[in-house]
Design a protein around this motif. Structure first.
Motif, PDB file in Angstrom:
ATOM      1  N   TYR A  29      67.159  -3.200  15.388  1.00 13.15           N
ATOM      2  CA  TYR A  29      66.367  -4.181  16.138  1.00 13.15           C
ATOM      3  C   TYR A  29      64.996  -4.443  15.504  1.00 13.15           C
ATOM      4  O   TYR A  29      64.161  -5.125  16.084  1.00 13.15           O
ATOM      5  CB  TYR A  29      66.160  -3.722  17.591  1.00 13.15           C
ATOM      6  CG  TYR A  29      67.421  -3.551  18.416  1.00 13.15           C
ATOM      7  CD1 TYR A  29      68.645  -4.054  17.996  1.00 13.15           C
ATOM      8  CD2 TYR A  29      67.384  -2.895  19.649  1.00 13.15           C
ATOM      9  CE1 TYR A  29      69.791  -3.886  18.758  1.00 13.15           C
ATOM     10  CE2 TYR A  29      68.534  -2.732  20.415  1.00 13.15           C
ATOM     11  CZ  TYR A  29      69.726  -3.221  19.960  1.00 13.15           C
ATOM     12  OH  TYR A  29      70.858  -3.062  20.725  1.00 13.15           O
ATOM     13  N   VAL A  64      61.615   2.986  18.001  1.00 12.22           N
ATOM     14  CA  VAL A  64      60.784   3.309  19.164  1.00 12.22           C
ATOM     15  C   VAL A  64      60.664   4.826  19.325  1.00 12.22           C
ATOM     16  O   VAL A  64      61.343   5.597  18.654  1.00 12.22           O
ATOM     17  CB  VAL A  64      61.305   2.620  20.444  1.00 12.22           C
ATOM     18  CG1 VAL A  64      61.198   1.113  20.322  1.00 12.22           C
ATOM     19  CG2 VAL A  64      62.726   3.035  20.760  1.00 12.22           C
ATOM     20  N   CYS A  89      60.040   2.399  25.398  1.00 21.92           N
ATOM     21  CA  CYS A  89      61.356   1.839  25.737  1.00 21.92           C
ATOM     22  C   CYS A  89      61.431   1.768  27.256  1.00 21.92           C
ATOM     23  O   CYS A  89      61.222   2.780  27.937  1.00 21.92           O
ATOM     24  CB  CYS A  89      62.445   2.758  25.180  1.00 21.92           C
ATOM     25  SG  CYS A  89      64.089   2.432  25.817  1.00 21.92           S
ATOM     26  N   SER A  90      61.704   0.574  27.779  1.00 20.24           N
ATOM     27  CA  SER A  90      61.724   0.425  29.243  1.00 20.24           C
ATOM     28  C   SER A  90      62.837   1.268  29.864  1.00 20.24           C
ATOM     29  O   SER A  90      62.715   1.751  30.987  1.00 20.24           O
ATOM     30  CB  SER A  90      61.886  -1.044  29.631  1.00 20.24           C
ATOM     31  OG  SER A  90      63.096  -1.554  29.129  1.00 20.24           O
ATOM     32  N   ASN A 117      68.709   7.177  24.668  1.00 22.99           N
ATOM     33  CA  ASN A 117      67.492   6.428  25.025  1.00 22.99           C
ATOM     34  C   ASN A 117      66.762   7.119  26.172  1.00 22.99           C
ATOM     35  O   ASN A 117      66.635   6.583  27.286  1.00 22.99           O
ATOM     36  CB  ASN A 117      67.835   4.994  25.457  1.00 22.99           C
ATOM     37  CG  ASN A 117      68.529   4.204  24.378  1.00 22.99           C
ATOM     38  OD1 ASN A 117      69.261   4.758  23.565  1.00 22.99           O
ATOM     39  ND2 ASN A 117      68.301   2.912  24.353  1.00 22.99           N
ATOM     40  N   CYS A 175      67.591  -1.281  30.784  1.00 22.15           N
ATOM     41  CA  CYS A 175      66.797  -1.824  29.671  1.00 22.15           C
ATOM     42  C   CYS A 175      66.433  -3.263  29.996  1.00 22.15           C
ATOM     43  O   CYS A 175      67.312  -4.066  30.304  1.00 22.15           O
ATOM     44  CB  CYS A 175      67.636  -1.773  28.383  1.00 22.15           C
ATOM     45  SG  CYS A 175      67.159  -3.014  27.169  1.00 22.15           S
ATOM     46  N   HIS A 176      65.136  -3.593  29.906  1.00 26.93           N
ATOM     47  CA  HIS A 176      64.699  -4.937  30.301  1.00 26.93           C
ATOM     48  C   HIS A 176      65.270  -6.019  29.384  1.00 26.93           C
ATOM     49  O   HIS A 176      65.427  -7.157  29.787  1.00 26.93           O
ATOM     50  CB  HIS A 176      63.171  -5.008  30.351  1.00 26.93           C
ATOM     51  CG  HIS A 176      62.516  -5.035  29.005  1.00 26.93           C
ATOM     52  ND1 HIS A 176      62.592  -3.985  28.120  1.00 26.93           N
ATOM     53  CD2 HIS A 176      61.799  -5.991  28.379  1.00 26.93           C
ATOM     54  CE1 HIS A 176      61.939  -4.297  27.020  1.00 26.93           C
ATOM     55  NE2 HIS A 176      61.451  -5.517  27.149  1.00 26.93           N
ATOM     56  N   VAL A 177      65.585  -5.668  28.129  1.00 27.21           N
ATOM     57  CA  VAL A 177      66.106  -6.676  27.195  1.00 27.21           C
ATOM     58  C   VAL A 177      67.558  -7.017  27.552  1.00 27.21           C
ATOM     59  O   VAL A 177      67.922  -8.190  27.714  1.00 27.21           O
ATOM     60  CB  VAL A 177      66.039  -6.153  25.734  1.00 27.21           C
ATOM     61  CG1 VAL A 177      66.682  -7.146  24.778  1.00 27.21           C
ATOM     62  CG2 VAL A 177      64.599  -5.877  25.342  1.00 27.21           C
ATOM     63  N   GLU A 203      75.012  -2.268  27.574  1.00 25.65           N
ATOM     64  CA  GLU A 203      73.822  -2.177  28.434  1.00 25.65           C
ATOM     65  C   GLU A 203      73.603  -3.478  29.216  1.00 25.65           C
ATOM     66  O   GLU A 203      72.720  -3.549  30.067  1.00 25.65           O
ATOM     67  CB  GLU A 203      72.561  -1.905  27.596  1.00 25.65           C
ATOM     68  CG  GLU A 203      72.379  -0.460  27.188  1.00 25.65           C
ATOM     69  CD  GLU A 203      71.198  -0.288  26.229  1.00 25.65           C
ATOM     70  OE1 GLU A 203      70.212  -1.021  26.329  1.00 25.65           O
ATOM     71  OE2 GLU A 203      71.291   0.592  25.351  1.00 25.65           O
ATOM     72  N   CYS A 269      63.274  -7.172  21.824  1.00 23.45           N
ATOM     73  CA  CYS A 269      62.612  -5.971  22.341  1.00 23.45           C
ATOM     74  C   CYS A 269      61.170  -5.938  21.839  1.00 23.45           C
ATOM     75  O   CYS A 269      60.916  -5.716  20.653  1.00 23.45           O
ATOM     76  CB  CYS A 269      63.358  -4.719  21.900  1.00 23.45           C
ATOM     77  SG  CYS A 269      62.520  -3.232  22.467  1.00 23.45           S
TER      78      CYS A 269
HETATM   79  S1  SF4 Z   1      66.199  -2.831  23.476  1.00 25.32           S
HETATM   80 FE1  SF4 Z   1      65.987  -1.850  25.497  1.00 25.32          FE
HETATM   81  S2  SF4 Z   1      66.894   0.172  25.240  1.00 25.32           S
HETATM   82 FE2  SF4 Z   1      66.505  -0.628  23.177  1.00 25.32          FE
HETATM   83  S3  SF4 Z   1      64.465   0.160  22.668  1.00 25.32           S
HETATM   84 FE3  SF4 Z   1      64.147  -1.883  23.542  1.00 25.32          FE
HETATM   85  S4  SF4 Z   1      63.770  -1.474  25.734  1.00 25.32           S
HETATM   86 FE4  SF4 Z   1      64.673   0.384  24.888  1.00 25.32          FE
END
Ligand code: SF4
Length: 319
Positions: A29, A64, A89-90, A117, A175-177, A203, A269
């Protein structure tokens, strides 16, 4: 940043890396330029394996915080650097130790399977760790009579529950994404690109998973687009992975799945994108910020991660 400045920074990064025997591990990512300077690009499972098995003295983690912590847990003798400590990370933040403790105490005797995570503290409270690549296999590897608590992602947890039919209590984190993708917008795209296959990370919420042609971890989605005979994909995960998809099959079309709010860009993200080339350079040069973990937590967190890696290795050999 100008192209010349960027080139200079990249050559400095390479020079310092060689001098200090450092490697850069980057998650799928990350931005394209960071993926391209990394020694290894992968998902959480592959990066954990790489962290545990290399000769570098320094690991710089372009990802992250929970990922860098996992690298430190597996390679405590190495210096592990994270260019920006705000890269959280949310999902990891949605699982507080006191909340997991309450759930465990209310449901004694259950095996605690936690997604990678999570913070080091949550890992230390778990019996076994999993990633989205191996969650189903990890649960299936446990004896049938074993009852499970799955933390922290409710969508992945429910997906695993449906796939395995096991007795699982799912923690209520997300996860907010991956919860941002819009079914309506994806279907509009599908209307425009009739041949497109909808490929979805577990997710994502159930309505998005229900319209998927294929569901899999980031690494599995990459493998799917590589081997599949289709030509067009609507990709419902963080769009950073599309860089590797294009590298594998540049002639195919990859469309990032749109978020519910078309103005927010929140299918990306924001934590991952805090890592920049300049921060990587400064971090390597100054050898900070460095990941440090309380020794008791670190030792307790090693066991469930190693258990996951042993099972993953056995499964790989038995394929
Ligand atoms: S995409 Fe979601 S699960 Fe992955 S690092 Fe970002 S907030 Fe965390």
């Amino acid at each position: 940043m100008s192209e010349i400045k960027k080139k200079n920074i990249i050559s400095e990064i390479k020079r310092i890396k060689a001098k200090k025997n450092a490697i850069i591990l980057a998650h799928y990512y990350q931005t394209e330029d960071i993926q391209d300077i990394a020694d290894f690009v992968g998902d959480s499972l592959a990066l954990s394996q790489k962290a545990a098995s290399n000769d570098a003295d320094i690991i710089l983690f372009a990802g992250v915080k929970f990922m860098a912590e996992t690298a430190k847990i597996l390679a405590p003798e190495k210096k592990v650097l994270l260019p920006d400590m705000n890269a959280g990370c949310s999902l990891a933040d949605s699982c507080k130790p006191e909340d997991l403790k309450k759930l465990i105490e209310a449901n004694p005797g259950r095996t605690v399977v936690s997604y990678v995570n999570t913070t080091a503290e949550i890992k230390a409270m778990s019996d076994i760790i999993c990633t989205s690549s191996n969650a189903v296999q990890i649960i299936n590897s446990l004896p049938l009579e074993e009852k499970i608590i799955f933390a922290p992602d409710r969508n992945l947890g429910n997906y695993v529950l449906n796939q395995t039919g096991r007795d699982i209590i799912v923690f209520n984190g997300a996860c907010h994404v991956h919860e941002e993708f819009s079914v309506e917008e994806i279907l509009k795209l599908k209307d425009r690109y009739r041949d497109a296959k909808i490929i979805v990370h577990p997710e994502c919420e159930l309505p998005v998973r229900m319209i998927a042609d294929y569901i899999g971890s980031t690494a599995a989605l990459l493998k799917f687009t590589k081997n599949d005979n289709g030509n067009c994909y609507i990709v419902a995960t963080e769009p950073g992975i599309i860089h590797q998809m294009k590298k594998e099959n540049p002639q195919k079309i990859y469309i990032p799945a749109p978020p519910k709010d078309s103005t927010c860009g929140c299918n990306e993200c924001s934590f991952m994108k805090l890592i920049t080339m300049e921060k990587i350079y400064k971090c390597l040069k100054n050898e900070k910020p460095e990941i440090l973990i309380d020794k008791t937590i670190l030792i307790a967190a090693q066991k469930p991660i190693r258990r996951m890696m042993e099972i993953s290795e056995k499964l790989a050999f038995s394929k």
